[in-house]
Write an enzyme that holds these catalytic residues in place. Structure first.
Site, PDB file in Angstrom:
ATOM      1  N   GLY A 208       0.822  -1.208   0.000  1.00 36.40           N
ATOM      2  CA  GLY A 208       0.000   0.000   0.000  1.00 36.40           C
ATOM      3  C   GLY A 208       0.850   1.250   0.000  1.00 36.40           C
ATOM      4  O   GLY A 208       2.057   1.199   0.264  1.00 36.40           O
ATOM      5  N   GLY A 213      -1.473   2.655   6.860  1.00 40.47           N
ATOM      6  CA  GLY A 213      -1.722   1.888   8.080  1.00 40.47           C
ATOM      7  C   GLY A 213      -1.230   0.459   8.047  1.00 40.47           C
ATOM      8  O   GLY A 213      -1.771  -0.396   8.760  1.00 40.47           O
ATOM      9  N   LYS A 214      -0.199   0.167   7.266  1.00 36.63           N
ATOM     10  CA  LYS A 214       0.301  -1.212   7.153  1.00 36.63           C
ATOM     11  C   LYS A 214       0.871  -1.700   8.487  1.00 36.63           C
ATOM     12  O   LYS A 214       0.582  -2.820   8.926  1.00 36.63           O
ATOM     13  CB  LYS A 214       1.369  -1.279   6.055  1.00 36.63           C
ATOM     14  N   THR A 215       1.674  -0.872   9.133  1.00 41.76           N
ATOM     15  CA  THR A 215       2.269  -1.267  10.411  1.00 41.76           C
ATOM     16  C   THR A 215       1.198  -1.455  11.476  1.00 41.76           C
ATOM     17  O   THR A 215       1.244  -2.411  12.266  1.00 41.76           O
ATOM     18  CB  THR A 215       3.294  -0.202  10.861  1.00 41.76           C
ATOM     19  N   HIS A 430      -2.320  34.165 -15.083  1.00 41.79           N
ATOM     20  CA  HIS A 430      -1.946  32.754 -15.212  1.00 41.79           C
ATOM     21  C   HIS A 430      -2.947  31.859 -14.469  1.00 41.79           C
ATOM     22  O   HIS A 430      -3.498  30.899 -15.041  1.00 41.79           O
ATOM     23  CB  HIS A 430      -0.532  32.550 -14.654  1.00 41.79           C
ATOM     24  N   GLU A 431      -3.185  32.174 -13.208  1.00 37.19           N
ATOM     25  CA  GLU A 431      -4.108  31.352 -12.417  1.00 37.19           C
ATOM     26  C   GLU A 431      -5.541  31.502 -12.927  1.00 37.19           C
ATOM     27  O   GLU A 431      -6.314  30.543 -12.907  1.00 37.19           O
ATOM     28  CB  GLU A 431      -4.031  31.726 -10.935  1.00 37.19           C
TER      29      GLU A 431
END
Length: 622
Positions: A208, A213-215, A430-431
């Site tokens: 992932g 949240g793997k650990t 530009h924006e």
């Protein structure tokens, strides 16, 4: 603890001996340099000179102090000179006429003094030598112990924690939790599976993005199964010295077997599990030796050993195939970025215990945070509290949460960054070009905010947010996205002329090039190379991930066609953006004026300005 001394007791003994040695050395130094009579080395006279002085009536008193003769001369109250009595005979026998002076012979106190001198001069050096030898021996022993410990595993053991992590403590990730619940069943009820001839999987790979949240999920598996949990990072195996990593792997698996049933968790396994042959040392690379040992140990588990290896990575594509074959990491659990309901559940967890104002809508926030990981959402909650505390507020307001969201997503504002009026105008056009094109094209995401205040590394930001989570993009979506990304550069060309464009669009052009190339090479959406994907790989011996040393799976002629298709796609997007801006020039000017005046415009303000802006029919896609 049975057998041997405890570490604390050994440390106390070592400290006591060290202090004693220091005191003995101090006594030796003091005893060797301080004279009780106050006389110095330069006050010594030869014994023959003393004999002459006595014969010539220049001495009134002589006192024996061991081998030292303390001399008090005429008209003096205390000794001012001394002489050393030659050994072998008394002073009288060696020619000193003691009848002419007041002579005090050696007495009991002098004997005591001589005994003390003997201790200081003979026994103390022996004690110092013995203590020094003992100290060196202990240090050598410690060095040996440290060398032995160098090859020991650095894994942390969890299992006696009063509060263990459970699946219910983790918000979201329901599919991953369901997959991992089977691992819990393997550990808790192994006989149930063995009776049916099923083999317990030896390894589970958690794949992932960072922060998903793997650990935490790995800890929850251990908590649910109520078994010990050994945790170590892949990088902790590898050291400068060859063989240390393999030694640590052996030690880790030996500990795990003794504590079975248990879980070994290797975080960031790609640090040691990369495809072999990609290192700088060939097959004798320290990292590869460590990987080989992991492969051997996982194959070495016997049937009765309930040890499961969990590993986490966000780069499963670089792992060695031998790690992923059945019998090693038998299962792969994908942990995606959280969906909208999961994001709301995660936000509820991280905002729990924080005083939220009634105007904070976490459901609306979860809608805006598409693409954020659990770690990002935790950081958002923490930043909200920090911003509220900085205002000296007792509650977290909606503005605090909004500012925190923007800081996490696009970086903090740099309000004090100096900008000239001309720079502000260029940035506003530009924006405004990005916003105008994105607003009128039907397949673009809604504009969330525009600002000409520098944020992060950008001079200005036009921020679009999807209304819903998207898992796929159509060809129309990509083409409209390209046109919007080019809207800023095109707006500058329309206003100032092609010869007056500036470097402010560099990030936009990099994004456009990457998207257009993926459209042709990966997605197979171009006309000339329809339904074909061309994979570009790094060289197998190139660990940098750069394409400089890479190779391609297509001919030079195909490469030319790819370049032509990419350029054609970019040219088409540029022309569509130009037609939109020319047709809605007055709205672009209004956007520019409002941005210079207010510096930041939110979604409602942008929609109000651009409500009558329309896209020309020729730019709409069929």
């Amino acid at each position: 603890m049975r057998g041997g001394k405890s570490p604390k007791r050994s440390n106390r003994i070592r400290t006591f001996l060290t202090v004693t040695l220091v005191i003995l050395v101090g006594l030796a130094l003091v005893g060797g340099n301080i004279n009780k009579d106050g006389l110095k080395k330069e006050d010594e006279i030869p014994f023959s000179t003393l004999v002459d002085d006595v014969n010539n009536n220049r001495v009134s008193k002589i006192k024996e102090d061991g081998q030292k003769l303390l001399i008090t001369q005429k008209n003096e109250d205390k000794p001012s000179k001394f002489a050393i009595l030659p050994t072998g005979a008394s002073a009288k026998e060696q020619g000193l006429d003691i009848s002419k002076v007041e002579y005090t012979a050696k007495n009991q106190s002098n004997s005591n003094s001589t005994a003390i001198d003997l201790i200081i001069n003979i026994a103390l050096p022996v004690l110092i030598f013995v203590g020094f030898f003992y100290f060196i021996a202990r240090q050598a022993g410690n060095q040996g112990n440290q060398a032995a410990m160098f090859g020991k595993s650095k894994a942390k053991l969890y299992g006696a924690d009063k509060k263990k992590v459970k699946f219910d403590d983790i918000a979201g990730n329901d599919n991953a939790k369901q997959d991992l619940s089977e691992v819990v069943e393997f550990l808790k009820f192994p006989k149930r599976f063995k009776q049916l001839g099923a083999k317990i999987p030896k390894g589970v790979l958690l794949v992932g993005d960072p922060g998903t949240g793997k650990t935490m999920l790995a800890k929850a598996v251990a908590g649910e199964a109520d078994v010990p949990f050994f945790s170590i990072s892949g990088s902790e195996f590898v050291e400068m010295f060859v063989g240390v990593g393999a030694s640590r792997v052996r030690d880790l698996f030996a500990k795990a077997k003794k504590n079975a049933p248990c879980i070994i968790f290797i975080d960031e396994i790609d640090a040691v599990g990369r495809r072999r042959g990609s290192g700088t040392g060939g097959g004798h690379d320290e990292r590869e030796q460590t990987l080989n040992q992991i492969l051997v140990e996982m194959d070495g588990f016997e049937g009765g050993e309930n040890v499961i290896v969990l590993a986490a990575t966000n780069r499963a594509d670089v792992l060695d195939p031998a790690l992923l074959r059945p019998g090693r990491f038998d299962r792969r659990v994908h942990i995606p970025l959280p969906e909208r309901p999961d994001r709301q559940a995660i936000l509820n967890v991280h905002f729990e215990g924080k005083p939220l104002d009634s105007n904070v809508d976490l459901a609306a926030l979860s809608k805006k945070t598409a693409g954020m990981s659990g770690a990002d959402l935790a950081n958002l909650a923490n930043e909200s509290a920090i911003i509220a505390a900085r205002r000296k507020s007792k509650t977290i307001q909606n503005n605090d949460v909004t500012e925190a969201f923007e800081r996490v997503a696009i970086g903090p504002e740099r309000k004090n960054s100096p900008m000239t009026d001309k720079d502000k105008e260029i940035t506003a056009y530009h924006e405004g070009g990005h916003a105008l094109v994105g607003h009128v094209l039907p397949n673009s995401d809604p504009i969330h905010k525009i600002t000409i205040l520098p944020r992060g590394g950008a001079a200005g930001i036009t921020w679009s947010l999807p209304q819903d989570d998207k898992h796929h993009q159509s060809a129309k979506d990509i083409k409209d996205l390209l046109a919007q990304a080019l809207g800023g550069r095109v707006a500058e060309e329309v206003i100032y002329g092609e010869s007056n464009i500036n470097t402010g669009a560099s990030n936009d052009l990099m994004k456009v090039t990457s998207i257009a190339r993926s459209y042709v090479v990966e997605y197979g959406m171009s006309k000339k190379l329809k339904n074909l994907a061309f994979k570009e790989e790094a060289h197998p011996y190139d660990t940098s991930g750069m394409m400089a040393g890479g190779h391609t799976q297509y001919s030079g002629k195909t490469a030319e066609i790819i370049d032509e298709e990419v350029q054609k796609l970019v040219d088409e997007a540029t022309e569509r953006a130009r037609k939109v801006i020319v047709a809605n020039h007055k709205y672009l000017d209004t956007l520019k004026d409002e941005l210079i005046k207010k510096e930041t415009l939110d979604e409602d303000e942008v929609n109000k300005i651009l409500q009558d802006a329309k896209a020309p029919k020729e730019v709409l896609l069929n």
